[in-house]
Scaffold this motif. Structure first.
Motif, short mmCIF file in Angstrom:
data_model
loop_
_atom_site.label_atom_id
_atom_site.label_comp_id
_atom_site.label_asym_id
_atom_site.label_seq_id
_atom_site.Cartn_x
_atom_site.Cartn_y
_atom_site.Cartn_z
N GLY A 123 17.59 -0.87 -12.31
CA GLY A 123 16.52 -0.21 -11.57
C GLY A 123 15.18 -0.77 -11.98
O GLY A 123 14.90 -0.93 -13.17
N TYR A 124 14.30 -1.06 -11.00
CA TYR A 124 13.02 -1.71 -11.26
C TYR A 124 11.88 -0.89 -10.66
O TYR A 124 11.86 -0.60 -9.47
CB TYR A 124 13.01 -3.12 -10.67
CG TYR A 124 14.01 -4.06 -11.31
CD1 TYR A 124 13.68 -4.79 -12.43
CD2 TYR A 124 15.30 -4.18 -10.78
CE1 TYR A 124 14.60 -5.65 -13.03
CE2 TYR A 124 16.22 -5.03 -11.37
CZ TYR A 124 15.87 -5.76 -12.50
OH TYR A 124 16.79 -6.60 -13.08
N ASP A 125 10.94 -0.53 -11.52
CA ASP A 125 9.71 0.14 -11.10
C ASP A 125 8.58 -0.88 -11.05
O ASP A 125 8.40 -1.66 -12.00
CB ASP A 125 9.33 1.26 -12.07
CG ASP A 125 10.20 2.49 -11.88
OD1 ASP A 125 10.09 3.13 -10.82
OD2 ASP A 125 10.98 2.81 -12.80
N THR A 126 7.84 -0.91 -9.97
CA THR A 126 6.72 -1.84 -9.82
C THR A 126 5.49 -1.10 -9.32
O THR A 126 5.60 -0.08 -8.65
CB THR A 126 7.05 -2.98 -8.83
OG1 THR A 126 7.30 -2.41 -7.54
CG2 THR A 126 8.28 -3.76 -9.28
N THR A 127 4.32 -1.63 -9.65
CA THR A 127 3.06 -1.10 -9.15
C THR A 127 2.22 -2.27 -8.66
O THR A 127 2.42 -3.41 -9.07
CB THR A 127 2.28 -0.33 -10.22
OG1 THR A 127 2.06 -1.18 -11.36
CG2 THR A 127 3.05 0.91 -10.67
N TYR A 128 1.25 -1.98 -7.77
CA TYR A 128 0.42 -3.04 -7.22
C TYR A 128 -0.93 -2.48 -6.80
O TYR A 128 -1.10 -1.27 -6.60
CB TYR A 128 1.10 -3.68 -6.00
CG TYR A 128 1.34 -2.72 -4.87
CD1 TYR A 128 0.37 -2.47 -3.89
CD2 TYR A 128 2.55 -2.03 -4.75
CE1 TYR A 128 0.57 -1.58 -2.86
CE2 TYR A 128 2.77 -1.14 -3.73
CZ TYR A 128 1.79 -0.91 -2.79
OH TYR A 128 2.01 -0.02 -1.77
N VAL A 129 -1.89 -3.37 -6.66
CA VAL A 129 -3.19 -3.05 -6.09
C VAL A 129 -3.46 -4.06 -4.98
O VAL A 129 -3.13 -5.24 -5.11
CB VAL A 129 -4.30 -3.08 -7.17
CG1 VAL A 129 -4.42 -4.46 -7.81
CG2 VAL A 129 -5.64 -2.64 -6.58
N ARG A 130 -4.02 -3.58 -3.86
CA ARG A 130 -4.23 -4.44 -2.69
C ARG A 130 -5.62 -4.21 -2.11
O ARG A 130 -6.12 -3.09 -2.10
CB ARG A 130 -3.18 -4.13 -1.62
CG ARG A 130 -3.28 -5.03 -0.39
CD ARG A 130 -2.28 -4.64 0.69
NE ARG A 130 -2.64 -3.40 1.37
CZ ARG A 130 -1.96 -2.27 1.24
NH1 ARG A 130 -0.89 -2.21 0.46
NH2 ARG A 130 -2.35 -1.18 1.89
N GLY A 131 -6.23 -5.29 -1.67
CA GLY A 131 -7.50 -5.22 -0.98
C GLY A 131 -7.47 -6.08 0.26
O GLY A 131 -6.78 -7.11 0.31
N GLY A 132 -8.18 -5.65 1.28
CA GLY A 132 -8.16 -6.44 2.52
C GLY A 132 -9.36 -6.15 3.39
O GLY A 132 -10.02 -5.11 3.27
N TYR A 133 -9.65 -7.10 4.26
CA TYR A 133 -10.74 -6.94 5.23
C TYR A 133 -10.24 -7.41 6.58
O TYR A 133 -9.67 -8.51 6.70
CB TYR A 133 -11.97 -7.74 4.82
CG TYR A 133 -13.22 -7.35 5.59
CD1 TYR A 133 -14.07 -6.37 5.10
CD2 TYR A 133 -13.54 -7.95 6.80
CE1 TYR A 133 -15.21 -5.99 5.78
CE2 TYR A 133 -14.67 -7.58 7.51
CZ TYR A 133 -15.51 -6.61 6.99
OH TYR A 133 -16.64 -6.23 7.68
N ASN A 134 -10.43 -6.58 7.60
CA ASN A 134 -9.99 -6.92 8.95
C ASN A 134 -11.21 -7.16 9.84
O ASN A 134 -12.03 -6.26 10.04
CB ASN A 134 -9.15 -5.79 9.54
CG ASN A 134 -8.60 -6.13 10.91
OD1 ASN A 134 -7.76 -7.01 11.05
ND2 ASN A 134 -9.09 -5.46 11.93
N PHE A 135 -11.32 -8.36 10.35
CA PHE A 135 -12.41 -8.72 11.26
C PHE A 135 -12.03 -8.30 12.68
O PHE A 135 -10.97 -8.64 13.17
CB PHE A 135 -12.68 -10.22 11.20
CG PHE A 135 -13.15 -10.70 9.85
CD1 PHE A 135 -14.50 -10.73 9.54
CD2 PHE A 135 -12.24 -11.11 8.88
CE1 PHE A 135 -14.94 -11.16 8.31
CE2 PHE A 135 -12.67 -11.54 7.63
CZ PHE A 135 -14.02 -11.57 7.34
N GLY A 136 -12.90 -7.53 13.34
CA GLY A 136 -12.62 -6.96 14.65
C GLY A 136 -12.27 -7.98 15.71
O GLY A 136 -12.70 -9.14 15.66
N ARG A 137 -11.50 -7.54 16.71
CA ARG A 137 -11.03 -8.44 17.76
C ARG A 137 -12.14 -8.89 18.68
O ARG A 137 -11.95 -9.82 19.46
CB ARG A 137 -9.96 -7.71 18.58
CG ARG A 137 -8.78 -7.25 17.80
CD ARG A 137 -7.85 -8.36 17.42
NE ARG A 137 -7.04 -8.79 18.54
CZ ARG A 137 -6.06 -9.69 18.45
NH1 ARG A 137 -5.80 -10.26 17.29
NH2 ARG A 137 -5.37 -10.04 19.50
#
Length: 211
Positions: A123-137
């Motif tokens: 069994g594997y426990d993982t954690t993460y942090v994510r960042g993102g930017y979405n440029f409008g259509r």
């Protein structure tokens, strides 16, 4: 097999709850069943206030929490995932997000994740942090740019990518590139995966296009 689901999709508040059960003797008849003998519980809570004066450039803030758990009918936990996300939607439709989450995965047999790299059972426990930017259509160049870092099985993973990309060359020609790079460092070995793709569309008329 049976499922119960509840959805509330208000502008300021949102909530979703689901419970799904698939028994050992269930047959989809027409369709495809990815796995049998399991029960799944999941839920989403959202709070999305709209600022009035202090943040004029912001259309909406969103705070979202998600959770899901998949286990066998006997109660053995196979997968579990949770995430908290903060999202800012600007008046020009651009969005910014930052998230922190985690996963649990049970491997019942060794997993060959890359050539000569085998993750052992357990069994594997993982954690993460994510960042993102979405440029409008509405922009000539748009798309969602993300970066993520976290633990991954017996090591760590760093991911950068571009999704839902779009470049308007002209009123009739558009290019939609995508990119994903994963740098994985495990106790069993290191590797990097790269996935690059694109789609080009030529619009002949409002009702006809070639892609």
């Amino acid at each position: 097999s049976y499922r119960g689901q509840m959805n509330y999709t208000g502008d300021r508040y949102g909530a979703t709850a689901e419970y799904l059960v698939v028994g050992t003797g269930f047959s989809p008849e027409v369709g495809f069943l990815r796995r049998g003998d399991f029960q799944k519980s999941s839920g989403v809570l959202r709070f999305s206030p709209r600022p009035k004066k202090r943040f004029k450039a912001v259309r909406k803030f969103s705070y979202t929490g998600t959770y899901s758990r998949l286990e066998t009918r006997t109660g053995r936990r196979d997968t579990e995932a949770w995430e908290g996300e903060f999202n800012v939607e600007r008046q020009n439709t651009d969005t910014f997000e930052v998230a922190y989450g985690g996963n649990y995965e049970l491997l019942v047999k060794p997993f060959t994740i890359a050539p000569k790299v085998v993750v052992p059972t357990g069994g594997y426990d993982t954690t993460y942090v994510r960042g993102g930017y979405n440029f409008g259509r509405q922009r000539p160049v748009s798309g969602n740019v993300t970066a993520q870092y976290g633990t991954f099985y017996t090591g760590h993973i760093t991911t950068v990518g571009v999704a839902s990309g779009r470049i308007n060359v002209s009123n009739q020609i558009s290019i939609e590139p995508s990119l994903s790079v994963n740098r994985v460092r495990l106790a069993q070995g290191n590797f990097t995966t790269r996935l690059i793709g694109t789609r080009t569309t030529y619009t002949v008329t409002p009702q006809m296009f070639v892609s």
